[in-house]
Design a protein around this motif. Sequence first.
Motif, PDB file in Angstrom:
ATOM      1  N   SER A 113     -26.097  38.496  -5.231  1.00 42.58           N
ATOM      2  CA  SER A 113     -26.205  37.564  -4.102  1.00 42.58           C
ATOM      3  C   SER A 113     -26.638  36.178  -4.543  1.00 42.58           C
ATOM      4  CB  SER A 113     -27.200  38.117  -3.072  1.00 42.58           C
ATOM      5  OG  SER A 113     -28.527  38.124  -3.594  1.00 42.58           O
ATOM      6  N   ASN A 114     -27.167  36.034  -5.759  1.00 39.13           N
ATOM      7  CA  ASN A 114     -27.592  34.723  -6.241  1.00 39.13           C
ATOM      8  C   ASN A 114     -26.413  33.793  -6.505  1.00 39.13           C
ATOM      9  OD1 ASN A 114     -30.374  35.342  -6.229  1.00 39.13           O
ATOM     10  ND2 ASN A 114     -30.203  36.369  -8.214  1.00 39.13           N
ATOM     11  N   TYR A 115     -25.205  34.339  -6.570  1.00 39.04           N
ATOM     12  CA  TYR A 115     -24.021  33.491  -6.713  1.00 39.04           C
ATOM     13  C   TYR A 115     -23.786  32.652  -5.455  1.00 39.04           C
ATOM     14  CZ  TYR A 115     -22.069  35.422 -11.054  1.00 39.04           C
ATOM     15  OH  TYR A 115     -21.845  35.774 -12.365  1.00 39.04           O
ATOM     16  N   LEU A 116     -24.223  33.132  -4.302  1.00 35.03           N
ATOM     17  CA  LEU A 116     -23.902  32.522  -3.017  1.00 35.03           C
ATOM     18  C   LEU A 116     -25.056  31.659  -2.525  1.00 35.03           C
ATOM     19  CD1 LEU A 116     -22.336  35.672  -1.318  1.00 35.03           C
ATOM     20  CD2 LEU A 116     -21.149  33.827  -2.525  1.00 35.03           C
ATOM     21  N   PRO A 117     -24.748  30.674  -1.674  1.00 38.70           N
ATOM     22  CA  PRO A 117     -25.823  29.843  -1.115  1.00 38.70           C
ATOM     23  C   PRO A 117     -26.678  30.629  -0.134  1.00 38.70           C
ATOM     24  CG  PRO A 117     -23.703  29.272  -0.142  1.00 38.70           C
ATOM     25  CD  PRO A 117     -23.409  30.229  -1.240  1.00 38.70           C
ATOM     26  N   LYS A 118     -27.911  30.183   0.011  1.00 36.04           N
ATOM     27  CA  LYS A 118     -28.846  30.782   0.962  1.00 36.04           C
ATOM     28  C   LYS A 118     -28.958  29.863   2.176  1.00 36.04           C
ATOM     29  CE  LYS A 118     -30.024  34.036  -2.009  1.00 36.04           C
ATOM     30  NZ  LYS A 118     -29.128  33.646  -3.108  1.00 36.04           N
ATOM     31  N   VAL A 119     -28.747  30.387   3.361  1.00 36.72           N
ATOM     32  CA  VAL A 119     -28.805  29.613   4.598  1.00 36.72           C
ATOM     33  C   VAL A 119     -29.765  30.315   5.548  1.00 36.72           C
ATOM     34  CG1 VAL A 119     -27.506  28.660   6.529  1.00 36.72           C
ATOM     35  CG2 VAL A 119     -26.431  28.827   4.285  1.00 36.72           C
ATOM     36  N   SER A 120     -30.643  29.550   6.169  1.00 36.57           N
ATOM     37  CA  SER A 120     -31.589  30.104   7.136  1.00 36.57           C
ATOM     38  C   SER A 120     -31.781  29.108   8.274  1.00 36.57           C
ATOM     39  CB  SER A 120     -32.929  30.414   6.469  1.00 36.57           C
ATOM     40  OG  SER A 120     -33.520  29.228   5.944  1.00 36.57           O
ATOM     41  N   THR A 121     -32.256  29.589   9.364  1.00 32.77           N
ATOM     42  CA  THR A 121     -32.539  28.739  10.519  1.00 32.77           C
ATOM     43  C   THR A 121     -33.991  28.894  10.916  1.00 32.77           C
ATOM     44  OG1 THR A 121     -31.871  28.221  12.794  1.00 32.77           O
ATOM     45  CG2 THR A 121     -31.880  30.544  12.154  1.00 32.77           C
ATOM     46  N   SER A 122     -34.525  27.854  11.550  1.00 31.30           N
ATOM     47  CA  SER A 122     -35.932  27.884  11.954  1.00 31.30           C
ATOM     48  C   SER A 122     -36.121  27.014  13.186  1.00 31.30           C
ATOM     49  CB  SER A 122     -36.838  27.401  10.820  1.00 31.30           C
ATOM     50  OG  SER A 122     -36.544  26.052  10.492  1.00 31.30           O
ATOM     51  N   GLY A 123     -37.161  27.256  13.886  1.00 31.10           N
ATOM     52  CA  GLY A 123     -37.524  26.457  15.054  1.00 31.10           C
ATOM     53  C   GLY A 123     -39.023  26.497  15.251  1.00 31.10           C
ATOM     54  N   SER A 124     -39.564  25.435  15.822  1.00 31.35           N
ATOM     55  CA  SER A 124     -41.023  25.390  16.013  1.00 31.35           C
ATOM     56  C   SER A 124     -41.381  24.502  17.214  1.00 31.35           C
ATOM     57  CB  SER A 124     -41.719  24.859  14.750  1.00 31.35           C
ATOM     58  OG  SER A 124     -41.366  23.492  14.528  1.00 31.35           O
ATOM     59  N   TYR A 125     -42.545  24.778  17.744  1.00 29.38           N
ATOM     60  CA  TYR A 125     -43.111  23.970  18.826  1.00 29.38           C
ATOM     61  C   TYR A 125     -44.600  23.830  18.562  1.00 29.38           C
ATOM     62  CZ  TYR A 125     -45.510  23.065  23.220  1.00 29.38           C
ATOM     63  OH  TYR A 125     -46.364  22.554  24.164  1.00 29.38           O
TER      64      TYR A 125
END
Length: 521
Positions: A113-125
């Motif tokens: 899996s290290n061949y592929l980019p890592k994408v994540s989402t986040s949100g905060s208040y």
Amino acid sequence: MRNNTHNTATATASRMLKKIGIAVGIALLTGCTVGPNFTSPSATATQIDLAARDDHSHQYPVSNADISSQWWTLFNDPILSNLEARARLANLDLKIMASRVEQSRANLGITSSNYLPKVSTSGSYTREDISDNSKFAALGAKSSGNDYWQAGFDASWEIDLWGHIKRTVEGAQAEFEVTVLAREAYQITLAAEVARNYLQFRGIQAQLRITEQNKQIAEHKLTLVKSTTKNGLTSKFETSMASAQLAAVTAQIPKLVERRNTQMNKLALLLGENPRALDEELINDVPLPSLPKTIPVGIPAQLAHKRPDVLKAEAQLHQATAAIGVAQSNFYPRITLVGRSGFEAFQSSDLASWDSSFFSVGPAVYLPIFQGGELKQRLKLTEAKQKSAALAYRQTVLNAWHEVDNALDGLASQRSQFDHLNDAYESYKIALHFAQRNYQEGAGNYLNVLTAQRNVLDSRMALNDSATNATLSLVTLYKALGGGWDVSNNDPTAPVFAATDAATISRPNNAAAMSEVRDGK
């Protein structure tokens, strides 16, 4: 105003992505994979002739025909074949090995899996309120409470310039092959152990049968001697000797019964069954299977590809070689593209506005400058491990040839021993016939008869042991040759056994199976 701001931001982002794309393309074109490339050493393996030495008087005929993955069928024993199939399905150690394969497969997926980019989402208040006496309030910031909303995406992608990821995945793939081949090696051991314990069990049954027959003969002799002593034709000496011989023969039975029961429990354990689970199935007396007329041993050049322990040692060498590349790549810079985009605002209703958007993108570079010599020592460590793996491979191949040569020699030795013991047995039977006739005619004493009987009994028992050892020598030979797994169908992604096999393999019909064995079908 908002549209102009949005267009400007989009244009800026587009130009930056183009520059980064060009830079990445140039880096990938000019980059290289460090570390040695693995070369299979199998072609340089030493070869010998698959034949026994010439110093045995009776050679067993062998052929270069391919070895069947189910070599135990050469014994033509349906009960043994059924036990082998059930062991492959139910043996707990084999299931543990299969579980380790699944673990290694998952580890390979994680590494790849290290061949592929890592994408994540986040949100905060957050709800913020600064002090009236803080420096920010002194500069004019509003000290009353306010809300802060944020939502976005984070992405990162390591550019594998020097093959760090490639070599890591290569090592994980080799490790996966090691676990698969360890499973196959145990499968060969399991097949040999089932056959070995089954043949030993049949050999002990034969010993028990011979001993019980000898007991009947001794009882009959004692009855005759007592009758002649009563009539004054013989003395109490003959009666005492006959009684002693009967007691000696009878004393052998309990130990043989214990050994027989132990062998049945050993087979039950190999099949993942409880103690005594196979007693009813195996207790009936079946003759010891005979050896085939000709034994296929395959082609010498293919031995290195037939034994999974040799292939496993090769995979371990591959893994150690890949580790050198990983250690060397740690000396070079590692570049990771990092990007972040999203929306932030003081009012939640403004999050949907392009004026609330933000982004950041750019490379992150890691370059080790001073590690206290750790990287150099790690490289030396991996190189030393690779040398050790290379020596281990050579030792495994050499050990394989020694095991095959010893097994061939042992089989020829057992063949010669059996023939000589059979000649001795026939001669002892003739000697017993004349000793009994001389005693009946008054030309000989009873001690000669007892000695001749003892020689016949001992010779018959030795002949049975030799026949058992000959079959065990064949088991040892096929284990040394790597028999018990299908090399042509060695798919690491496949399960150890097909799920549909469980429905087709069951406890055999004992009466039908024994009938087939006795009839030689």
